[in-house]
Design an enzyme around this catalytic site. Structure first.
Site, short mmCIF file in Angstrom:
data_model
loop_
_atom_site.label_atom_id
_atom_site.label_comp_id
_atom_site.label_asym_id
_atom_site.label_seq_id
_atom_site.Cartn_x
_atom_site.Cartn_y
_atom_site.Cartn_z
N GLU A 3 0.85 -1.20 0.00
CA GLU A 3 0.00 0.00 0.00
C GLU A 3 0.87 1.24 0.00
OE1 GLU A 3 -3.85 -1.99 2.28
OE2 GLU A 3 -2.65 -0.49 3.34
N HIS A 30 -11.23 9.83 7.26
CA HIS A 30 -11.01 8.40 7.45
C HIS A 30 -10.42 8.04 8.81
CE1 HIS A 30 -10.27 4.29 6.24
NE2 HIS A 30 -8.97 4.41 6.44
#
Length: 533
Positions: free
Chosen positions: A112, A347
């Site tokens: 990621e 988030h």
């Protein structure tokens, strides 16, 4: 009054993993304001970061975390959490968690943004749900764990609030039973706060409805120190589709793992744009990618950008990302053959209740783990998939510290004169409309004034309106019978104010805090702290 050796507030990965360990030593009560799987942990898609490959190293994972944290990480905390990651993974495996494996039985490691190696263990694209489910199943089998769903913690009980002049310490919490409307005293000398983050303070978020910052607000009201609240991480890729209706479509996350597997960010013109912002392109850290997307949307006037993974072989998307694939198809997008529309959304809260590496807050007996706490791991920006790792490691260290500093085996807890809860008058039905209006107003002003790009003028506007809302909410709280809606609104006001106050104090741009008035990082930057006196 209900008494237990340990009181856990929150049922995510941090809370449940702590409870399973603590149950070996005494009685554990776990309370959660909704259902046990209504948590940010359960919604986590990407995975959990850990050095599990011979070509990877602790040194590189530490360096990746420090770089992403933009100079504000506590390096000692980073080192401890990274080096204890493999043991944490083995413990999850013992609880039955099943991570994806390759044909040779080695773990299938994903990559990621911000990671220099593949080190993300995952279970397709529902890793958080896999971990949460297995922990919950284990907790339900434990005779020493009592799990109480739909129980909303109102406030912490402390010796200071009782008027005692000795060392301030936590004694438990007042808790609302949502089904009966009664408020009970939950008495414990060892309290773990693990209530998740603050995403619902914003209009657009990937977080579940439960993410209203309850633990941070409670700790602040109890006098604990709060740190780094200005660093709100906006995930770069939240699903966007103007044809879709409903909260699910507006808050559905398109995992960073999609870009880790070759997904490319493109604009409305179909052209890749991240190369203009960072040499790591679509795999740059989240703060950089989110600002780049925000800039592209403003530059082109487009309501979104796109993640394109349609170039992968037939069947790849369906196999690797089944949840994302099915959800997108539900709303008319076929990610195997067309780009996925995305926008940034609130988030993750990188700040929270200030703790040491053992989860100990500045209030004796109060420990904090997961997104509610601020250990220094994330600094000014969280590295992808370090969050679930922090949950497991800090929960484990918190228990060890509790057993050392607050040892069991000394009989029942000392009885303090804790008064029963007294409700206000019954709230009139028409007052709920005002509560919902205030909720919407908070989320709108935070989205407009305290989002990805900030200015002093916008922050001051937000602060002025929040002061007015504080007075209105105070009238609701003391004047009427409490409800979950009033409690969440009260907590949202608190965490919104903490975010704004910390943002106003930071006269620089660093990590997730970017202000047009101070676009460069300061040379003498330090973590921000705030405490209610």
């Amino acid at each position: 009054m209900r008494t237990s050796d340990f009181l856990v507030i929150g049922s995510g990965v941090a809370g449940l993993s702590f409870a399973l360990r603590a149950a070996k030593y005494g009685s554990v009560v776990v309370i959660t304001k909704s259902s046990a799987l209504e948590s940010s942990s359960a919604k986590a898609q990407g995975g959990i970061a850990a050095v599990m490959d011979k070509d990877d190293s602790f040194k590189e994972h530490i360096e990746d975390t420090l770089v992403a944290g933009a100079g504000l990480c506590d390096e000692s905390a980073v080192r401890v959490i990274v080096e204890e990651a493999p043991d944490a993974i083995r413990e999850l495996l013992d609880w039955g968690v099943a991570f994806d494996q390759e044909e040779n039985h080695h773990y299938e490691l994903g990559r990621e943004g911000g990671h220099s190696h593949r080190r993300i263990l995952h279970a397709k694209d529902t890793t958080g749900l896999e971990i949460s489910t297995k922990l919950l199943e284990a907790a339900k089998r434990s005779p020493n764990i009592t799990l109480l769903e739909h129980h909303f913690a109102i406030d912490l009980i402390t010796t200071g609030k009782l008027g005692l002049v000795t060392e301030d310490r936590v004694l438990g919490a007042y808790v609302l039973n949502r089904e009966t409307g009664d408020v009970d005293i939950f008495r414990s000398d060892r309290v773990l706060l693990a209530t998740g983050g603050t995403g619902r303070v914003y209009q657009y978020t990937t977080n579940p409805n439960s993410a209203t910052g309850d633990g941070i607000a409670m700790a602040w009201r109890a006098g604990a120190t709060i740190s780094n609240m200005e660093f709100v991480q906006f995930h770069p890729t939240c699903f966007y589709n103007k044809r879709a209706e409903g909260a699910e479509s507006r808050s559905f996350l398109i995992s960073e793992a999609v870009r880790g597997e070759g997904g490319v960010l493109i604009g409305a013109d179909g052209q890749e744009f991240m190369s203009r912002y960072d040499k790591r392109k679509s795999l740059a850290p989240r703060d950089i990618v989110a600002r780049a997307i925000d800039s592209e949307m403003k530059r082109t006037g487009s309501p979104c950008v796109f993640v394109d993974i349609s170039h992968k072989p037939e069947g790849f998307v369906e196999e690797r990302f089944p949840l994302i694939y099915e959800t997108c198809r539900k709303y008319g997008i076929d990610p195997a053959h067309e780009p996925i529309p995305v926008v940034p959304a609130a988030h993750y809260q990188c700040g929270g209740v200030l703790t040491d590496i053992n989860g100990q807050s500045t209030l004796r007996g109060l420990f904090v783990a997961g997104e509610t706490g601020c250990t220094g791991l994330h600094g000014a920006n969280r590295l992808a998939s370090n969050s679930l790792l922090e949950c497991v490691v800090i929960a484990k260290r918190s228990l060890k510290s509790m057993l050392t500093k607050l040892p069991l085996g000394r009989g029942e807890p000392h009885e303090y004169p804790i008064p029963e809860w007294h409700h206000g008058d019954t709230a009139l039905p028409d007052e709920l409309a005002i509560i919902y209006h205030n909720w919407d107003e908070i989320r709108t002003l935070m989205q407009d004034y305290v989002s990805i790009v900030r200015t002093d003028k916008r922050l001051k506007r937000a602060a002025a309106r929040l002061r007015m809302l504080h007075r209105e909410v105070k009238e609701f709280y003391w004047g009427y019978r409490i409800t979950p809606e009033i409690l969440e609104l009260r907590n949202l006001i608190a965490v919104a104010s903490l975010i704004v106050d910390c943002a106003i104090r930071r006269k620089e741009s660093r990590g997730l805090h970017y202000t047009s008035d101070y676009p460069a990082p300061a040379k003498d930057s330090a973590p921000s702290t705030i405490r209610r006196w």
